[in-house]
Design an enzyme around this catalytic site. Structure first.
Site, PDB file in Angstrom:
ATOM      1  N   ILE A 170     -16.413  47.237  30.000  1.00 46.76           N
ATOM      2  CA  ILE A 170     -15.115  46.361  30.159  1.00 46.76           C
ATOM      3  C   ILE A 170     -15.716  45.589  29.790  1.00 46.76           C
ATOM      4  O   ILE A 170     -15.327  44.413  29.035  1.00 46.76           O
ATOM      5  CB  ILE A 170     -13.977  46.067  30.953  1.00 46.76           C
ATOM      6  CG1 ILE A 170     -13.829  47.904  31.389  1.00 46.76           C
ATOM      7  CG2 ILE A 170     -13.315  45.890  30.479  1.00 46.76           C
ATOM      8  CD1 ILE A 170     -12.701  48.629  30.046  1.00 46.76           C
ATOM      9  N   HIS A 202     -11.681  49.120  41.047  1.00 44.39           N
ATOM     10  CA  HIS A 202     -10.716  48.508  42.333  1.00 44.39           C
ATOM     11  C   HIS A 202     -11.228  49.029  43.786  1.00 44.39           C
ATOM     12  O   HIS A 202     -11.212  48.643  44.515  1.00 44.39           O
ATOM     13  CB  HIS A 202      -9.384  48.754  42.149  1.00 44.39           C
ATOM     14  CG  HIS A 202      -8.821  47.865  41.077  1.00 44.39           C
ATOM     15  ND1 HIS A 202      -8.662  48.543  40.000  1.00 44.39           N
ATOM     16  CD2 HIS A 202      -7.912  47.351  40.209  1.00 44.39           C
ATOM     17  CE1 HIS A 202      -8.532  47.951  38.685  1.00 44.39           C
ATOM     18  NE2 HIS A 202      -7.950  46.696  38.958  1.00 44.39           N
ATOM     19  N   GLU A 213     -21.339  38.470  31.105  1.00 46.48           N
ATOM     20  CA  GLU A 213     -20.168  37.700  31.261  1.00 46.48           C
ATOM     21  C   GLU A 213     -20.271  36.177  32.604  1.00 46.48           C
ATOM     22  O   GLU A 213     -19.709  36.315  33.206  1.00 46.48           O
ATOM     23  CB  GLU A 213     -18.973  37.880  32.057  1.00 46.48           C
ATOM     24  CG  GLU A 213     -17.928  38.989  30.748  1.00 46.48           C
ATOM     25  CD  GLU A 213     -16.571  39.478  30.662  1.00 46.48           C
ATOM     26  OE1 GLU A 213     -15.818  38.752  31.231  1.00 46.48           O
ATOM     27  OE2 GLU A 213     -16.395  40.248  29.782  1.00 46.48           O
ATOM     28  N   LYS A 238       2.113  42.086  40.750  1.00 52.58           N
ATOM     29  CA  LYS A 238       2.365  40.801  40.616  1.00 52.58           C
ATOM     30  C   LYS A 238       3.981  40.765  40.928  1.00 52.58           C
ATOM     31  O   LYS A 238       4.861  42.217  40.194  1.00 52.58           O
ATOM     32  CB  LYS A 238       2.554  40.942  39.362  1.00 52.58           C
ATOM     33  CG  LYS A 238       0.944  40.095  38.903  1.00 52.58           C
ATOM     34  CD  LYS A 238       0.446  39.459  38.398  1.00 52.58           C
ATOM     35  CE  LYS A 238      -1.137  39.393  38.223  1.00 52.58           C
ATOM     36  NZ  LYS A 238      -2.126  38.547  36.812  1.00 52.58           N
ATOM     37  N   CYS A 283      -7.010  32.188  45.649  1.00 53.50           N
ATOM     38  CA  CYS A 283      -5.952  30.610  44.790  1.00 53.50           C
ATOM     39  C   CYS A 283      -6.520  31.622  43.806  1.00 53.50           C
ATOM     40  O   CYS A 283      -7.693  31.103  43.230  1.00 53.50           O
ATOM     41  CB  CYS A 283      -6.850  29.822  45.504  1.00 53.50           C
ATOM     42  SG  CYS A 283      -5.453  29.498  47.425  1.00 53.50           S
TER      43      CYS A 283
HETATM   44  N1  GLN Z   1     -13.468  41.608  30.157  1.00 53.34           N
HETATM   45  C1  GLN Z   1     -13.274  41.083  31.479  1.00 53.34           C
HETATM   46  C2  GLN Z   1     -14.408  41.707  32.429  1.00 53.34           C
HETATM   47  O1  GLN Z   1     -14.568  42.718  32.084  1.00 53.34           O
HETATM   48  C3  GLN Z   1     -12.414  41.851  31.671  1.00 53.34           C
HETATM   49  C4  GLN Z   1     -11.180  41.646  32.370  1.00 53.34           C
HETATM   50  C5  GLN Z   1      -9.989  41.993  33.166  1.00 53.34           C
HETATM   51  O2  GLN Z   1      -9.542  42.351  32.104  1.00 53.34           O
HETATM   52  N2  GLN Z   1      -9.100  42.069  34.023  1.00 53.34           N
HETATM   53  O3  GLN Z   1     -14.512  41.045  33.615  1.00 53.34           O
HETATM   54 ZN    ZN Z   2      -9.488  44.525  33.590  1.00 52.28          ZN
END
Ligand code: GLN
Ligand code: ZN
Length: 768
Positions: free
Chosen positions: A445, A708, A498, A115, A530
């Site tokens: 996560i 990533h 999500e 960033k 974007c």
């Molecule tokens: N809970 C989010 C996910 O798994 C966390 C993403 C993040 O912190 N950038 O997508």
């Molecule tokens: Zn993350």
């Protein structure tokens, strides 16, 4: 000698009103257009932008027009200028090389992205070592200048300055331990000198060198050290015979500490972006030899300026005795959308209000032009505009929703007890008893891969072509699949995936009071990417639960615990356009309270683990070290407001998207989350000893899979990372999870990697 133009902006958005650059780049990358077609589209965009700026009141012929366009990134453009290409890209040339550096290709990983100062824009990190080639390698700045000249515009080329470029670089792989890329400053400077001569020959009268590094305390050198480098570099550059005049800018913060160095090195103009209070007293500085370009219009915010206050700032700046006084923006307008005229909001009152209150890039150009008129003809000449701005600000302050007394009172009543949970030991025992998890619990996560089909369903629902009931059924089907998958894999703590979230901030902004989404408010995040931050315009409240249905549905499908999943206050602020009429500390507490209600509703619905993500905690760290303590206090406080309302046996998790904690390590501990997941796979757990040393003694989940990259880590590889983690963290506190969410990954790699993760954990458990 000609002075700097009276009105300018430091840069204009590059992506295009209709995201022309994005479309052109993506068409080219997909193989649908040739290099010539891409460059032609990019040139058309540049020409359109210049025409637009002239239409908005900047002058076509006196270097008022910044030429800050870029095919991908302004830092990458300097890497190209210098030919400072890492050895792994050998054999590539031209556009192929440019995009390989940016995006990687078959043979090579791209340059790293990170960033840009405290913004949400990512630049490509230069890799510089003792053997990196550095010579004048690319004539693109000159070509762009000449092209614009041909269209009838005398532009001012904008280039990241040599000190900032090297201060942002990292030592390359061949560099010896402790190597500092700034060692290459003399050679880099020589290339800039060549560029200056070439631009002079082409007819340029001014160039702009951006030196934001001079305002930052968050780089490896102090700002005073960097000011010394700047002094030597610009003294040399100013000594170049036959060159355009030079403007050096200090965007994003307080450039005062570099001012003495810059004012005495022979450049003709210096840009400073300071508030009224920060301006030095007259007579304390010798600016007689330079033009002072005042960053009077805030190019980070999207709000209409307070022209009365800005006029006062300029009046005071006049007394500093610079050779001439010019008006500009605080930084490039690349971080704000193009034009408020492209927006409409469904609610007529909100629509009228926001159109009056907001200033996107084009409106800010207008403000700069107005203020320059004030400087030239006296501020009486712009009295009607000043009055209008004062009136609108007054109306904004009292408009419904901007100040809600019940919310202000609730924030005002917050005390230590709302921010404190029971001692960790007590909580840990209660949670162990309730959750009964195995050693080294496995989890993810939050997000699972976002398929095209899910994106389509969300879009159709937003458009109204998919009914609420059908949409709900579609998301529930997705949740059921994701839950079944995790059970089959044998994960211990599950997530709902999500699927309903377009974005981890926008999702909440759309459900909370006080936010407005935009239709076209795109800002460049990197390259063709974007984002469309929401506008946080009023006091924040939660009209109804936001995530409880989805979480409860997921929990109803399994006996394993499902984590509730929320985004924290700092991240919501960082990835929105926050209001500028209330301190961020208070805004964060308002969001914290809305989340607190959500957390309590999740708890009441039987959710035993709730994760509040704060990936932006470090990003928002102020550039000025003097502001760090205050920021870290309120950011931690707001997280604790959000999370401290639950019982001891409810487990709070947080997730941070990085592993370099340095300046914020104490703050992370102070969040007091029961479990913190961080990124660690790529750095091979290097961060853990540092965390242990800082006394961090809660649960920790260092990522064991670098999400990533599309690579699938093997069982052995994950096992070795788990063993490394066990070397620094007692097994009792260690969690096993990927580095981050999986929304950008595909299902195939996700399945394989997670099954390896579970397998490696089993082995590690047996070895305990
Ligand atoms: N809970 C989010 C996910 O798994 C966390 C993403 C993040 O912190 N950038 O997508
Ligand atoms: Zn993350």
């Amino acid at each position: 000698m000609t002075t700097f133009p009276a009105a300018t902006i430091l840069g204009y958005p590059r992506i295009g009103r209709n995201r022309e650059l994005k479309k052109a780049l993506e068409a080219h990358w997909a193989g649908r257009t040739s290099a010539e077609e891409l460059l032609k589209a990019e040139a058309e965009l540049r020409q359109a932008n210049l025409a637009r700026l002239v239409e908005l009141g900047l002058r076509a012929q006196d270097a008022s027009l910044p030429e800050n366009s870029s095919l991908y990134d302004q830092v990458l453009d300097v890497t190209s200028l210098l030919g400072a290409v890492p050895a792994r890209f050998e054999g590539r040339r031209g556009l192929e090389l440019h995009f390989a550096l940016a995006r990687g290709d078959q043979g090579s990983a791209p340059e790293e992205m990170t960033k840009w100062f405290d913004t949400n824009y990512h630049y490509l990190v230069p890799e510089i070592g003792p053997n990196t080639p550095i010579s004048y390698a690319d004539d693109r700045y000159v070509e762009r200048f000449l092209e614009a000249k041909n269209w009838g515009y005398l532009t001012r080329p904008v280039i990241v300055g040599p000190v900032t470029y090297l201060a942002l670089a990292k030592a390359d792989e061949q560099a010896p331990e402790g190597y500092d890329p700034l060692e290459r400053l003399p050679e880099v400077q020589a290339v800039y000198a060549t560029l200056l001569s070439r631009l002079e020959e082409a007819g340029a009268t001014w160039v702009q060198f951006d030196e934001p590094a001079l305002v930052s305390d968050n780089l490896s050198r102090t700002r005073l050290e960097l000011a010394e480098f700047a002094k030597s570099a610009y003294t040399e550059l100013a000594g170049t015979s036959n060159r355009p005049r030079i403007l050096v800018t200090t965007p994003y913060g307080n450039g005062l500490s570099a001012l003495p160095a810059l004012a005495s090195c022979g450049v003709e103009a210096i840009h400073l972006a300071l508030g009224l209070g920060a301006l030095p007293e007259p007579g304390t500085l010798d600016l007689g030899g330079v033009d002072l370009v005042v960053g009077a219009i805030d190019a980070r915010s999207i709000w209409r300026a307070d022209l009365a206050q800005t006029a006062a700032l300029l009046e005071k700046a006049k007394l500093l005795g610079a050779r001439s006084l010019c008006v500009a923006t605080t930084n490039s307008l690349q971080h704000v959308p193009h034009d408020t005229a492209l927006e409409t909001w469904d609610d007529p009152e909100l629509d009228a209000n926001l159109h009056a209150w907001l200033a996107f890039a084009d409106q800010k150009v207008g403000e700069v032009v107005t203020l320059a008129k004030g400087i030239n003809e006296g501020f009486d000449a712009i009295a009607p505009q000043i009055e209008e701005s004062t009136r609108i600000l007054r109306e904004r302050a009292t408009a419904p929703g901007v100040v809600r007394p019940e919310i202000r009172e609730r924030v005002g009543a917050l005390g230590e007890s709302e921010r404190a949970r029971a001692p960790y030991g007590e909580r840990a025992a209660a949670q162990d008893a309730r959750l009964a998890l195995p050693a080294l619990p496995t989890t993810t996560i939050g997000s699972f891969p976002q398929t095209t089909d899910i994106r389509k369903a969300r879009a159709a629902h937003a458009k109204g072509t998919l009914s609420d009931a059908d949409y709900r059924a579609r998301i529930e089907r997705e949740i059921a699949e994701v839950v079944a998958l995790q059970e089959k894999l044998g994960l211990d703590v599950l997530v709902h995936g999500e699927a309903e979230r377009n974005d981890m901030v926008q999702y909440f902004a759309e459900l909370l009071d006080g936010f407005a989404a935009t239709r076209n408010g795109w800002v460049q995040s990197y390259g063709s990417r974007c984002t469309r931050p929401s506008i946080l315009w009023g006091d924040v409240a939660r009209p109804k639960a936001m995530t409880v249905d989805w979480a409860a549905f997921a929990q109803s499908l399994t006996d394993k615990p499902v984590k509730g999943m929320l985004t924290g206050p700092v991240t919501i602020i960082a990835w929105s356009f926050p209001r500028n009429d209330l301190g961020l500390a208070e805004v964060a507490d308002q969001i914290g309270l809305a989340l607190r209600d959500e957390v309590e509703d999740l708890e009441a619905a039987g959710i035993a683990i709730i994760q509040v993500d704060e990936p932006a905690l470090r990003e928002l760290l102020p550039l000025d070290a003097e502001d760090h303590a205050d920021y870290l206090r309120w950011s931690v406080d707001s997280f604790r407001v959000a999370t401290a309302g639950v019982r001891p046996n409810t487990q709070i998790h947080t997730h941070l998207c990085y592993s370099e904690f340095g300046q914020i390590i104490d703050a992370i501990a102070a969040l007091d989350a029961d479990v913190t997941s961080i990124e660690a796979a790529r750095s091979r757990m290097e961060v853990l000893p540092e965390l242990a040393e800082a006394g961090f003694d809660h649960g920790i989940g260092p990522g064991v899979w670098d999400i990533h990259s599309p690579r699938i880590p093997s069982v052995e590889e994950i096992r070795s990372l788990i063993d490394a983690a066990l070397g620094a963290i007692p097994a009792k506190r260690l969690w096993i999870n990927p580095d981050c969410g999986l929304k950008t990954r595909g299902y195939e790699e996700t399945l394989a990697s997670l099954s390896h993760l579970v397998e490696a954990t089993k082995e590690a458990r047996e070895a305990l």
